[in-house]
Motif scaffolding. Sequence first.
Motif, PDB file in Angstrom:
ATOM      1  N   LYS A 270       0.746  -1.201   0.033  1.00 49.49           N
ATOM      2  CA  LYS A 270      -0.102  -0.087  -0.022  1.00 49.49           C
ATOM      3  C   LYS A 270       0.886   1.313   0.037  1.00 49.49           C
TER       4      LYS A 270
ATOM      5  N   SER B 299      -2.990  -0.974  -5.601  1.00 48.22           N
ATOM      6  CA  SER B 299      -4.360  -0.942  -4.981  1.00 48.22           C
ATOM      7  C   SER B 299      -4.679  -2.086  -4.084  1.00 48.22           C
TER       8      SER B 299
ATOM      9  N   GLU C 189      -4.467  -5.196  -6.547  1.00 47.11           N
ATOM     10  CA  GLU C 189      -3.139  -5.497  -7.143  1.00 47.11           C
ATOM     11  C   GLU C 189      -2.369  -6.377  -5.962  1.00 47.11           C
TER      12      GLU C 189
END
Length: 294
Positions: A79, A84, A87
Motif C-alpha cells: 500500500k 491498489s 493489485e
Amino acid sequence: MSKIYKGYINIFSISFTELIIMSKYFSIGEVASLYNLSVQTLRHYDKLGLLKPSLVKDSGYRYYSLEQFYKLDLIRFYKKLGLSLLEIKELISNKVTINDVVELLEAQEDEIDNQIKMLQKQKKSIKNKNKYIKSMISKPLGTVFLNKKAKKRIIKVKLEDESLEDAEVSFRKALNEFPKLNDPLTLELAYEINYEEFEEKEIVKYNSYFIVIEDKIDDDRIKVSEIEEGLYASIIYLDYYINNKKYINHLLDFIETENLSIESPLYESCIGSELYNDREKSFMEIFIKVNKNN
C-alpha cells in the motif's frame, strides 16, 4: 462426587481447552489495535479475500494467527508503494520472488519521478497563472495604458464564420480534438477582431481565435504561430461582454490622441470569468500593438 462439583470440573475443562487453543490466535480487535487499523478495515480485507482470519467461531468472532501478521506487513508495504488492494491481493496470491520485488520497487520509483515532474509542471502553471492574473487586475480598470508584452506562442485558427457563437463552438471542438491543450490552469484564449470592419461599421467580427501555449506541440495538424513582442496599448475592464464596443472605442481614441501607429490586429482576451461571481461578467483585455510616431 456431587453433580454440582462434576459440573464445575466440566466447565473448567472446556474453558481451559479453549484457552490453550485461543492463545495461538488474536481477536480482530487486538489485531486492529496492534496495526492501528479499524475493525471495519480488517472486515473489508476479509470480504475482498485479501486477508481472511484463520479462525471464525460459530458466534461469528474472527481470530487471526501470526501468519496473518506477516500478510498484514506485506499489505502495508505494498500500500505504501501505491498499489491498489486488488493489485496487492494478486501479488500475495502468487509466489513473488525477491527479484520481482526489486522490479516492482524500480517501477514505482519511475512512477513517482513522473508524478514529481507532473506536480512541478502543475506548480509552474499555477505560479504563472497567478502572476498573470495579479498583473492584470493590478492595472486601472477601464483606462488605456501602454505596456510591453513578451512574445507568445499561439495556435491560431481561422474562422469560417465571424460570429462569436461559431468561434466558441469551433474552439470547443479543437479542445476535444487536442486534449493536451485543454488544461484550465494554462488555457488562455483570445480572439482577433476585424479592425477595418470595426473602424468602418463599429461591428465586432472575428477573423480568428488563438490559444496561447507554453509547451512544445509535436503534432503536424497544429500550426504554431506567435504574437509579436513589443509595445501595446491595452485596456482592461470588468463588464458584460456585450459592452466591448465601448472599450474598443476608448482604446482607439487613445491611440489617435497619442499619435500612435497601429502595428498589429486588434486582440480581445478573457483574463478570467471565474474571478467574478456574475457569470455574465468577465475580466477582459483588449490590446493592439502600437508604435510611437516621431
